[in-house]
Design a protein around this motif. Sequence first.
Motif, short mmCIF file in Angstrom:
data_model
loop_
_atom_site.label_atom_id
_atom_site.label_comp_id
_atom_site.label_asym_id
_atom_site.label_seq_id
_atom_site.Cartn_x
_atom_site.Cartn_y
_atom_site.Cartn_z
N VAL A 1 -5.55 13.62 66.02
CA VAL A 1 -4.14 13.32 66.29
C VAL A 1 -3.88 11.84 66.01
O VAL A 1 -2.89 11.46 65.42
CB VAL A 1 -3.79 13.65 67.76
CG1 VAL A 1 -2.41 13.17 68.11
CG2 VAL A 1 -3.90 15.15 67.98
N GLU A 2 -4.83 11.00 66.42
CA GLU A 2 -4.67 9.56 66.19
C GLU A 2 -4.68 9.25 64.71
O GLU A 2 -3.95 8.42 64.23
CB GLU A 2 -5.79 8.80 66.90
CG GLU A 2 -5.50 8.65 68.37
CD GLU A 2 -6.51 7.74 69.02
OE1 GLU A 2 -6.08 6.84 69.74
OE2 GLU A 2 -7.71 7.94 68.80
N ILE B 1 8.22 16.31 62.59
CA ILE B 1 8.08 15.85 61.20
C ILE B 1 6.70 15.23 61.03
O ILE B 1 6.27 14.43 61.85
CB ILE B 1 9.18 14.81 60.89
CG1 ILE B 1 10.55 15.49 60.93
CG2 ILE B 1 8.94 14.15 59.53
CD1 ILE B 1 11.73 14.54 60.94
N ASP B 2 6.02 15.63 59.98
CA ASP B 2 4.69 15.04 59.76
C ASP B 2 4.58 14.48 58.34
O ASP B 2 5.55 14.49 57.57
CB ASP B 2 3.58 16.06 60.03
CG ASP B 2 3.66 17.25 59.07
OD1 ASP B 2 4.50 17.21 58.15
OD2 ASP B 2 2.88 18.21 59.26
N PRO C 1 10.00 8.30 60.79
CA PRO C 1 10.43 9.61 61.30
C PRO C 1 9.29 10.50 61.80
O PRO C 1 9.54 11.53 62.41
CB PRO C 1 11.10 10.25 60.08
CG PRO C 1 10.41 9.63 58.92
CD PRO C 1 9.98 8.26 59.33
N ILE C 2 8.04 10.11 61.55
CA ILE C 2 6.92 10.97 61.92
C ILE C 2 6.87 11.17 63.44
O ILE C 2 7.01 10.20 64.19
CB ILE C 2 5.60 10.40 61.38
CG1 ILE C 2 5.58 10.65 59.88
CG2 ILE C 2 4.39 11.02 62.04
CD1 ILE C 2 4.36 10.20 59.17
N GLY C 3 6.72 12.42 63.84
CA GLY C 3 6.66 12.72 65.27
C GLY C 3 8.00 13.08 65.87
O GLY C 3 8.09 13.42 67.04
N PHE D 1 15.09 6.16 56.85
CA PHE D 1 15.23 7.62 56.90
C PHE D 1 16.41 8.01 57.77
O PHE D 1 16.88 7.24 58.60
CB PHE D 1 13.95 8.23 57.49
CG PHE D 1 12.73 8.04 56.64
CD1 PHE D 1 12.36 8.99 55.70
CD2 PHE D 1 11.95 6.90 56.77
CE1 PHE D 1 11.24 8.81 54.91
CE2 PHE D 1 10.83 6.71 55.99
CZ PHE D 1 10.46 7.68 55.06
N LYS D 2 16.87 9.27 57.56
CA LYS D 2 17.88 9.87 58.43
C LYS D 2 17.32 11.22 58.86
O LYS D 2 16.80 11.96 58.03
CB LYS D 2 19.16 10.14 57.64
CG LYS D 2 20.21 9.08 57.72
CD LYS D 2 21.46 9.60 57.07
CE LYS D 2 22.49 8.50 56.87
NZ LYS D 2 23.65 8.99 56.12
N VAL D 3 17.40 11.51 60.15
CA VAL D 3 16.97 12.83 60.63
C VAL D 3 18.19 13.49 61.26
O VAL D 3 18.77 12.96 62.22
CB VAL D 3 15.83 12.70 61.66
CG1 VAL D 3 15.44 14.07 62.19
CG2 VAL D 3 14.61 12.03 61.03
N ASP D 4 18.59 14.63 60.69
CA ASP D 4 19.78 15.36 61.17
C ASP D 4 20.98 14.42 61.32
O ASP D 4 21.68 14.45 62.34
CB ASP D 4 19.48 16.07 62.51
CG ASP D 4 18.55 17.26 62.30
OD1 ASP D 4 18.31 17.60 61.14
OD2 ASP D 4 18.05 17.81 63.29
#
Length: 439
Positions: free
Chosen positions: A409-410, A103-104, A145-147, A134-137
Amino acid sequence: MEKHNISVGLDIGTTKIVAMIGRKNEYGKVEILGVGKSKSLGVHRGVVNNITQTIQSIQQAVQEAEAAASEKISEVTVGIAGQHIRSLQHSDYITRANSELVIDEADIDRLINQVHKLVMLPGEEIIHVLPQEFKVDGQAEIKEPIGMYGGRLEANFHVVVGQVSSIRNIGRCVKSSDLELEGITLEPLASANAVLSQEEKEAGVALIDIGGGTTDLAVFKDGIIRHTAVIPFGGNVITEDIKEGCSIIEKQAELLKMKFGSAWPGENKDNEIVSIPGLRGRDPKEITLKNLSKIIHARVVEIIEQVYVEIKNYGHEEQKKKLIAGIVLTGGGSQLKHLKQLVEYITGMDTRIGYPNEHLAGGSDEEIASPLFATAVGLVMDGLKRQDRKAAEEAETISNETETNEEEVEVVKEEPQKERRSFLDKLTERVKDFLDNAE
């Protein structure tokens, strides 16, 4: 002195308009260089109802601040409040096309843009979209949630809604005063930044900002804003009640409230009397302080009970949503004697008066550290943050052009925080565009 280090907060209130110029000192604290204050004539309950008078009041406050700081003001950060502001809770989700990728920022943007498409009442616009968690799956309580991997990304949002015309009118007044809109901020958020500590926001706290025309509420828990509300009553209705109840003019009612007013009737003895000069040779009026505090008490109880209904709407009685740090009172209305005790009595929650001195530099003027200026100090801080963000973005752009992929990336890691704070920047852009096109 470098220009970009200075920030100007413009608090357009119902009773007063404050222009405050500040900068960051070497310790990261806010140093106030100058303050200008003028009587607010064209604003009613936080909404502009006379453009010409508001422009005059803004110019007067700005000139006073410029003279005090020996600085020229060109850009300001403006606070919006008023009875047209309301907030709602909303949940939304997106299904990601490729769950093999992490997730980005773009996914979160897509989710937030979806919330911006919510259908509002005619004339209303979404001002703030604040992600709660947030909720992921289906995995809940994710703060960042990022990453992470996941196919379905959902979130609860705190959505703040306001009337477009009211916001544009404020923009119009600022522009007509020969000033640029640097940013727009919700006033309860500005006040909260000025008077609350991070620990309080984590523990759970309700900030009540009692202004002249409105009372703003902001509830924080786990460091995130959970609930906001604007109640269309403030110190002015108390003055109005004293005026009616004692049959005196407004100026005298305001003085009585400030000098002798108390929110707790039991404090005054029956024989304490204040004499008020009559108009044009009429006999002076005698008013007992007990009666005065009864009038004040009745109205203050009403205001606090309405705020308490909003705190209950947030659900503070649930164990998970408990506000451990209680209530913080700020704004001009919080200076009323014995108000703290009354709020504790009605709500049963710990209460303190919030002074905006936490972020101010050491030698600041005592007057500036008064609850009266909490919103203005918060707006100055907001302007300074916005400038830091702009400077960081510019530095990033330069480094991106020269650095390797590793650096990029940072950069991605740091992006979310920045993006999420700047919904109001988008609104500011929209208001600016509208004003430019309307010229």
